[in-house]
Design an enzyme around this catalytic site. Structure first.
Site, PDB file in Angstrom:
ATOM      1  N   TYR A  63       0.819  -1.211   0.000  1.00  0.00           N
ATOM      2  CA  TYR A  63       0.000   0.000   0.000  1.00  0.00           C
ATOM      3  C   TYR A  63       0.854   1.263   0.000  1.00  0.00           C
ATOM      4  O   TYR A  63       0.320   2.369  -0.132  1.00  0.00           O
ATOM      5  CB  TYR A  63      -0.908   0.048   1.244  1.00  0.00           C
ATOM      6  CG  TYR A  63      -1.809  -1.136   1.458  1.00  0.00           C
ATOM      7  CD1 TYR A  63      -2.140  -2.011   0.421  1.00  0.00           C
ATOM      8  CD2 TYR A  63      -2.334  -1.392   2.718  1.00  0.00           C
ATOM      9  CE1 TYR A  63      -2.973  -3.100   0.639  1.00  0.00           C
ATOM     10  CE2 TYR A  63      -3.178  -2.475   2.946  1.00  0.00           C
ATOM     11  CZ  TYR A  63      -3.481  -3.332   1.908  1.00  0.00           C
ATOM     12  OH  TYR A  63      -4.304  -4.402   2.136  1.00  0.00           O
ATOM     13  N   HIS A 121       1.230 -11.483   2.592  1.00  0.00           N
ATOM     14  CA  HIS A 121       0.087 -10.862   1.929  1.00  0.00           C
ATOM     15  C   HIS A 121      -0.696 -11.811   1.031  1.00  0.00           C
ATOM     16  O   HIS A 121      -1.912 -11.659   0.854  1.00  0.00           O
ATOM     17  CB  HIS A 121       0.564  -9.658   1.111  1.00  0.00           C
ATOM     18  CG  HIS A 121      -0.468  -8.590   0.955  1.00  0.00           C
ATOM     19  ND1 HIS A 121      -0.161  -7.253   0.871  1.00  0.00           N
ATOM     20  CD2 HIS A 121      -1.812  -8.640   0.872  1.00  0.00           C
ATOM     21  CE1 HIS A 121      -1.269  -6.537   0.737  1.00  0.00           C
ATOM     22  NE2 HIS A 121      -2.287  -7.365   0.721  1.00  0.00           N
TER      23      HIS A 121
END
Length: 290
Positions: A63, A121
């Site tokens: 991000y 992730h």
């Protein structure tokens, strides 16, 4: 879930630490506007969440907002230990060496000595890559670089592979599993697998990115409880024993998403929200067969 839950309530992790039952989900995508780069307002909205009482912030290397999230904590005048801060090892960093470097980079970006939670992730990179990444996570936990560890978007076959590795001497334990979860993607089998082993389950996209707000059942329940459709969905997550991570860059909605502790959905209304659908609103790496 009892009505007595509050924004300060926590769940106990296998690691022995506590995780707040509601988190603020940050994601570079939600900051994309014509005027701003994804990270330009990340610090501002994270600071807003902290000011409103959130003490659980979900960030990720992918991000590009670890620096901003950690900076918001400092600028809010909070001690690092006051806030549960998560990051994630990106899919491109799969494998022992790459994950070890990614953890070091994340700590440097956030200017912190530790994260409360580091997740893998996604289950990409093949078996060797996944298990190498897990080994690096275990080492980081032992070194105090993270207090808890876990996975995100791992399918049951990936979890079974990891469990076998752990039991054969690989070390560590799955403290947290993070997935897209909501009534149209309840992932009952995955949730049951993780909870049976004592893992806490986090739910990202718990309000389905706002795409289901017009559903008749949500409209009915929102009217009955004098709440928004988003608040109904977040409450559903809490009563399922999940840790929802709603995202918003709008201060009023950030506030609304935390205003879910003064009501409780009754059993019939929870049943009304039950579906057997499998409809992701985001990516779905759980189906990766590599």
């Amino acid at each position: 879930m009892a009505k007595s839950l509050s924004l300060q309530s926590t769940q106990k992790l296998l690691s022995g630490y506590e995780i707040p039952v509601l988190g603020y989900g940050s994601d570079g995508q939600m900051y994309r506007t014509k005027s701003y780069r994804p990270t330009a307002i990340a610090e501002e909205v994270t600071a807003t969440a902290l000011r409103l009482g959130y003490r659980h912030i979900d960030s990720a290397a992918a991000y590009h907002n670890e620096k901003e999230c950690a900076s918001a904590i400092r600028k809010a005048g909070l001690k690092r230990s006051d806030v549960f801060l998560t990051t994630k090892v990106p899919p491109r960093a799969t494998g022992y060496d790459a994950t070890k470097q990614s953890i070091a980079d994340s700590l440097k970006q956030a200017q912190t000595d530790y994260f409360d939670l580091i997740l893998l992730h996604a289950p990409f990179g093949g078996k060797e890559g996944r298990l190498g990444s897990w080994r690096a996570l275990v080492e980081a936990q032992k070194a105090g670089k993270t207090r808890s560890i876990g996975v995100s978007n791992f399918g049951i076959h990936h979890l079974q592979e990891l469990e076998e590795y752990i039991k054969s001497g690989g070390g560590g334990q799955i403290d947290v599993g993070q997935y897209e979860i909501h009534p149209w993607l309840a992932r009952a089998e995955l949730v049951e697998w993780l909870k049976k082993r004592g893992a806490v389950v986090q739910a990202y996209s718990p309000i389905v990115r706002g795409t289901r707000s017009d559903e008749p059942v949500l409209q009915t329940l929102a009217k009955n409880y004098n709440k928004t459709p988003a608040q109904i969905l977040i409450r559903w997550s809490l009563q399922k024993g999940l840790v929802p991570l709603p995202k918003s860059s709008t201060p009023e909605r950030i506030r609304e998403n935390a205003d879910v502790f003064d009501f409780e959905l009754n059993e019939d209304d929870m049943k009304m929200l039950h579906t057997d659908d499998y409809q992701p609103c985001a990516w779905d790496p759980t189906v990766n067969q590599d």
